[in-house]
Design a protein around this motif. Structure first.
Motif, mmCIF file in Angstrom:
data_model
loop_
_atom_site.group_PDB
_atom_site.id
_atom_site.type_symbol
_atom_site.label_atom_id
_atom_site.label_comp_id
_atom_site.label_asym_id
_atom_site.label_seq_id
_atom_site.Cartn_x
_atom_site.Cartn_y
_atom_site.Cartn_z
ATOM 1 N N VAL A 30 0.945 -1.413 0.250
ATOM 2 C CA VAL A 30 0.173 -0.207 -0.039
ATOM 3 C C VAL A 30 0.834 1.135 -0.016
ATOM 4 N N LYS A 31 1.814 1.177 0.923
ATOM 5 C CA LYS A 31 2.862 2.345 0.952
ATOM 6 C C LYS A 31 3.386 2.682 -0.346
ATOM 7 N N PHE A 32 3.848 1.759 -1.011
ATOM 8 C CA PHE A 32 4.698 1.796 -2.323
ATOM 9 C C PHE A 32 3.695 2.537 -3.536
ATOM 10 N N ARG A 33 2.497 2.030 -3.637
ATOM 11 C CA ARG A 33 1.702 2.404 -4.554
ATOM 12 C C ARG A 33 1.137 3.875 -4.171
ATOM 13 N N ASN A 34 1.026 3.888 -2.998
ATOM 14 C CA ASN A 34 0.680 5.437 -2.663
ATOM 15 C C ASN A 34 1.685 6.269 -2.818
ATOM 16 N N ASP A 35 2.887 5.958 -2.466
ATOM 17 C CA ASP A 35 3.934 6.722 -2.622
ATOM 18 C C ASP A 35 4.100 7.428 -4.253
ATOM 19 N N VAL A 36 4.079 6.415 -4.941
ATOM 20 C CA VAL A 36 4.128 6.460 -6.461
ATOM 21 C C VAL A 36 3.056 7.336 -7.111
ATOM 22 N N SER A 37 1.766 6.924 -6.548
ATOM 23 C CA SER A 37 0.703 7.656 -7.034
ATOM 24 C C SER A 37 0.601 9.234 -6.635
ATOM 25 N N ALA A 38 1.036 9.555 -5.442
ATOM 26 C CA ALA A 38 1.480 10.787 -4.897
ATOM 27 C C ALA A 38 2.298 11.605 -5.850
ATOM 28 N N MET A 39 3.292 11.128 -6.645
ATOM 29 C CA MET A 39 4.365 11.758 -7.556
ATOM 30 C C MET A 39 3.704 12.423 -8.673
ATOM 31 N N ILE A 40 2.348 11.865 -8.745
ATOM 32 C CA ILE A 40 1.672 12.308 -10.146
ATOM 33 C C ILE A 40 1.053 13.847 -9.766
ATOM 34 N N PRO A 41 1.562 14.733 -10.460
ATOM 35 C CA PRO A 41 0.937 16.004 -10.182
ATOM 36 C C PRO A 41 -0.670 16.048 -10.225
ATOM 37 N N LYS A 42 -1.039 16.887 -9.421
ATOM 38 C CA LYS A 42 -2.506 17.107 -9.301
ATOM 39 C C LYS A 42 -3.202 17.944 -10.463
ATOM 40 N N ASP A 43 -2.487 17.945 -11.562
ATOM 41 C CA ASP A 43 -3.093 18.809 -12.635
ATOM 42 C C ASP A 43 -4.525 17.967 -13.224
ATOM 43 N N LEU A 44 -5.535 18.803 -13.667
ATOM 44 C CA LEU A 44 -6.776 18.206 -14.190
ATOM 45 C C LEU A 44 -6.331 17.563 -15.643
ATOM 46 N N LYS A 45 -6.747 16.319 -15.464
ATOM 47 C CA LYS A 45 -6.906 15.374 -16.668
ATOM 48 C C LYS A 45 -5.565 15.154 -16.836
#
Length: 821
Positions: free
Chosen positions: A443-458
């Motif tokens: 869970v930590k690994f996938r959450n850490d990776v997804s958190a690196m994705i900028p919160k830009d719309l679309k």
């Protein structure tokens, strides 16, 4: 026998890729037969037609083991599969009925039809006996040859001798190889034709891994666990004719019959033809005359006994266009439910979207913003050159919205009103998390990776890898991250689950299931087609939007009327000096659209003095156009600094101090400088907004040099003919092209600016009542509640015992203090 991405988390065939691969294989037709639903039919049809491929419309339905009404866990939990293909439009209508009734009457774990329904709606359908989960294969595997043969006879009798085919498949599965000879025997004994199909769930052979990933996401399992629905081989891909012939060398006719069926299947959809329900008012026989009378009465109510020539001419012009284009009933339908809302104490927004630019809508009470005063364009909403249907989106108080929908259902009939489906798709972050879970990553690994994705719309994963150096480095150095992101990119954008559109309702002149399939979701009935598909089919789609700020205003006004029973927020002055001073000081916490720190900062620099200023700020305070805010503020305080490339631009852009802000300004420039019709100007504005470069370059020539209209466009004289130099015309066109994708719809901004002003006025003059109403609306949001309590204390308003479990009724206003609980 093909399962697209709309066999949710099972089919991995994206419609675009499916059609592309079909053409690449040299095939002339392809079917989509999703499990129990027809979600993707319209998109599939249009995609295939545009590629010159014949789209075969179908569905793999579930057939109840007994009747669709039986619901015994042991006996009825595993219905059989059956493939149905539409031979013609009658077949399409019957398939719609079957798929809809399977939900509304037969749903038990999944939508189910039965033999009674199949007999009732068999015309125009070609039936295939399906995969191993079909009734005939199932009985053969259970050693019941006679039962399988009887079932085959039954289907042949239901659909007709030439319309039922025994389906054979070979994906390298032992059970299929066992029953193929038995199916061939039944075919020979009963003289039923065979058809060879591949149960397609993905497009390329190597996509088997992705399809398995989707099913693991569906089942909440990892790829390392046993999964009862995992496919045993990787043969479920879109095969060529040669591959299919090699599978069945002794049964060439079974392969050839796919072409025989394909040639028989021809469904034609009618797009762009409006199918409005007929409106009837009590005691009225002529809707057009009734509509004209409503408009005329409203004109005098809105503009007084002597309305200006401009208002009169505009109303007459709009009536002509509305009548000519067949939208009288549309206006009356909207007028009717808006009137119901207002008559029954349900607050309605002053307008939303381009509909606020219609003086007829203003006169009959659909909208409450004066389009003449604020120079709002009707043609942005409706014009003879517009191919798509106009759209009145209406905001209602959240407490009364459902009562308005209930009224519409009662008026037109529950079978003619339906909510609309929407789809949650696997967006970048969700795709990464779901993929990581299926791959067994922590869970930590996938959450850490997804958190690196900028919160830009679309934003997409690919774009994130380009934008985030941290994510890119991890991708290049960590094998687990690379595998997770690579697989996530392959499922990104696919529909994950269906949901109910937040506001959309379709109103039909005939039962909805005469036109489109429906499904159930709890107690709600939804169309199986999305809003855009319904619009393309000409169905009337309405957005009944719940707006919390209308509820806040309602509660505030109820408290005010305890002291002043004649108070009406719709009659307040729009030039109140104190309200604008409060906004100029940035004191807009709790004010609709203006309470963010950034917006408060803009207001304190701008010092707004009119509704026009608020309209402009709402339009500019967005990514892209926000770059023009400093220029707007400078020019407002020093109007002499505003520059105009042509004198006519001063008349168009003067209200925004030389800044191009609104879509309507782009249209007006095209019309005034180059002689465009409003309709063509709107088409150009759309092309610019969507950056259609080929269209824009063609229009550049027309804008500068003129166009005779021989290509079907309306003629225009061009800017040169109006005394504009070629250099200046090019510069103006460049500026419009650069800004059009950011330009805002002024009609929408004007309506929302008026609503914002109302909330600011109430806060300014009735702070206790307004803040009480505001706090009651955010009780579930502790941070907001604390912010509003602090705002009250700054104003000397005492808030006692804030308790987030209390409702609005527990707020009272006594002697200037909010007493709570």
């Amino acid at each position: 026998h093909v399962h697209s991405e709309y066999s949710l988390l099972d089919g991995a065939c994206r419609l675009t890729e499916l059609v592309r691969k079909t053409a690449e294989l040299g095939q002339t037709a392809v079917a989509v037969t999703d499990h129990g639903v027809m979600y993707g039919v319209i998109d599939f049809y249009r995609e295939a037609k545009s590629a010159g491929i014949n789209p075969i419309i179908g569905c793999e339905v579930y057939v109840a083991r007994r009747t669709r009404f039986d619901r015994d866990a042991k006996l009825d939990s595993h219905p059989y599969h059956l493939v149905l293909l539409c031979e013609n439009n009658i077949g399409y209508k019957n398939l719609v009925k079957l798929v809809s009734t399977a939900y509304t009457e037969g749903f038990y774990s999944m939508p189910r039809v039965d033999f009674e329904l199949l007999k009732r709606y068999s015309e125009g359908l070609i039936c295939l006996s399906a995969c191993l989960a079909g009734e005939i294969p199932s009985k053969l595997l259970n050693g019941d040859y006679n039962g399988a043969k009887v079932t085959a006879e039954c289907y042949r009798d239901i659909f007709g001798k030439d319309n039922f085919f025994l389906e054979i498949q070979d994906h390298g599965i032992r059970e299929q190889k066992i029953i193929i000879p038995q199916i061939c025997r039944i075919a020979k004994e009963l003289d039923i034709p065979l058809v060879a199909t591949n149960d397609v769930h993905y497009i390329e052979k190597e996509d088997a891994e992705i399809q398995n990933l989707l099913m693991c996401i569906q089942m909440k399992k990892t790829v390392f666990e046993d999964n009862p629905i995992k496919f045993p081989t990787d043969e479920f891909y879109l095969k060529s004719g040669n591959e299919m012939s090699e599978l069945f060398p002794n049964l060439p006719q079974a392969v050839e019959n796919t072409s025989v069926i394909a040639e028989r299947c021809n469904v034609e959809f009618e797009f762009g033809v409006i199918k409005l329900p007929e409106f009837r008012a009590d005691g009225e026989s002529d809707n057009t005359a009734f509509f004209k009378r409503l408009c005329t009465e409203g004109l005098y109510r809105r503009y007084g006994e002597n309305p200006s020539d401009e208002a009169v001419k505009r109303m007459e012009y709009e009536i002509d266009i509305i009548t000519q284009m067949g939208y009288v009933d549309y206006y009356l339908i909207v007028w009717d439910f808006v009137k119901y809302a207002k008559d029954n104490g349900v607050p309605v927004g002053p307008g939303r979207g381009s509909g606020a630019g219609s003086i007829c809508a203003y006169c009959i009470g659909i909208t409450d913003i004066d389009p003449v005063k604020y120079n709002l364009l009707f043609e942005r909403f409706l014009n003879p050159e517009r191919v798509s249907m106009p759209d009145f989106d209406i905001d209602f108080c959240i407490e009364g919205r459902q009562s308005v929908i209930d009224y519409v259902v009662k008026k037109y009939g529950s079978d003619r009103v339906s909510q609309i489906i929407a789809f949650d798709t696997l967006k970048a972050r969700a795709a990464v998390k779901d993929t990581g879970r299926a791959l067994g990553l922590s869970v930590k690994f996938r959450n850490d990776v997804s958190a690196m994705i900028p919160k830009d719309l679309k934003i997409t994963i690919k774009q994130a890898l380009e934008k985030s150096l941290e994510l890119r480095q991890l991708y290049e150095t960590n094998p687990s991250a690379k595998k997770m992101l690579d697989m996530a990119m392959r499922i990104e954008g696919m529909p994950r689950n269906d949901t109910v559109h937040a506001a959309g309702v379709v109103i039909s002149g005939v039962p909805v299931t005469d036109l489109v399939p429906v499904k159930t979701s709890g107690d709600a009935v939804l169309t199986q087609y999305t809003m855009t598909a319904l619009e393309s089919l000409g169905l009337l789609k309405m957005d009944f939007l719940g707006l919390r700020n209308l509820t806040i205003i309602k509660h505030c006004c109820e408290k005010i009327r305890e002291k002043n029973q004649h108070f009406d927020v719709n009659r307040i002055s729009v030039d109140d000096r104190e309200t604008f001073e409060m906004m100029s000081d940035g004191e807009t916490t709790g004010v609709f659209q203006f309470e963010s720190a950034g917006m408060r900062n803009v207001l304190s620099r701008l010092k707004p003095e009119s509704l026009e200023d608020l309209i402009a700020v709402i339009s500019l305070y967005r990514p892209g156009p926000s770059e023009s805010i400093p220029k707007y503020i400078r020019n407002k305080h020093n109007p002499k600094n505003a520059e105009y490339k042509h004198p006519v631009l001063r008349e168009i852009l003067g209200v925004t101090y030389g800044c191009m802000v609104y879509q309507e300004q782009v249209m007006e420039i095209c019309r005034r400088l180059a002689g465009y019709s409003y309709g063509r100007a709107d088409l150009v504005r759309r092309a610019m907004a969507k950056k259609k470069h080929d269209v824009m370059e063609k229009e550049r020539c027309s804008f500068i040099f003129g166009d005779s209209g021989e290509d079907g466009d309306s003629a225009c004289c061009g800017a040169l003919a109006n005394g504009v130099s070629e250099e200046t015309a090019n510069e103006i066109f460049d500026e419009m092209s650069g800004f059009a994708s950011y330009a805002f719809n002024k009609s929408h901004a004007a309506a929302y600016a008026y609503l914002s002003y109302q909330t600011a006025y109430l806060k300014c003059h009735y702070p206790e009542e307004y803040m009480a109403a505001l706090m009651s609306s955010v009780l579930e949001n502790t941070d907001k509640l604390i912010e509003y309590i602090d705002e009250c204390r700054k104003k000397g308003i005492i808030v006692l015992r804030p308790d987030i479990n209390k409702s609005f009724e527990d707020f009272t206003v006594e002697e200037g203090n909010i007493r709570y609980g």
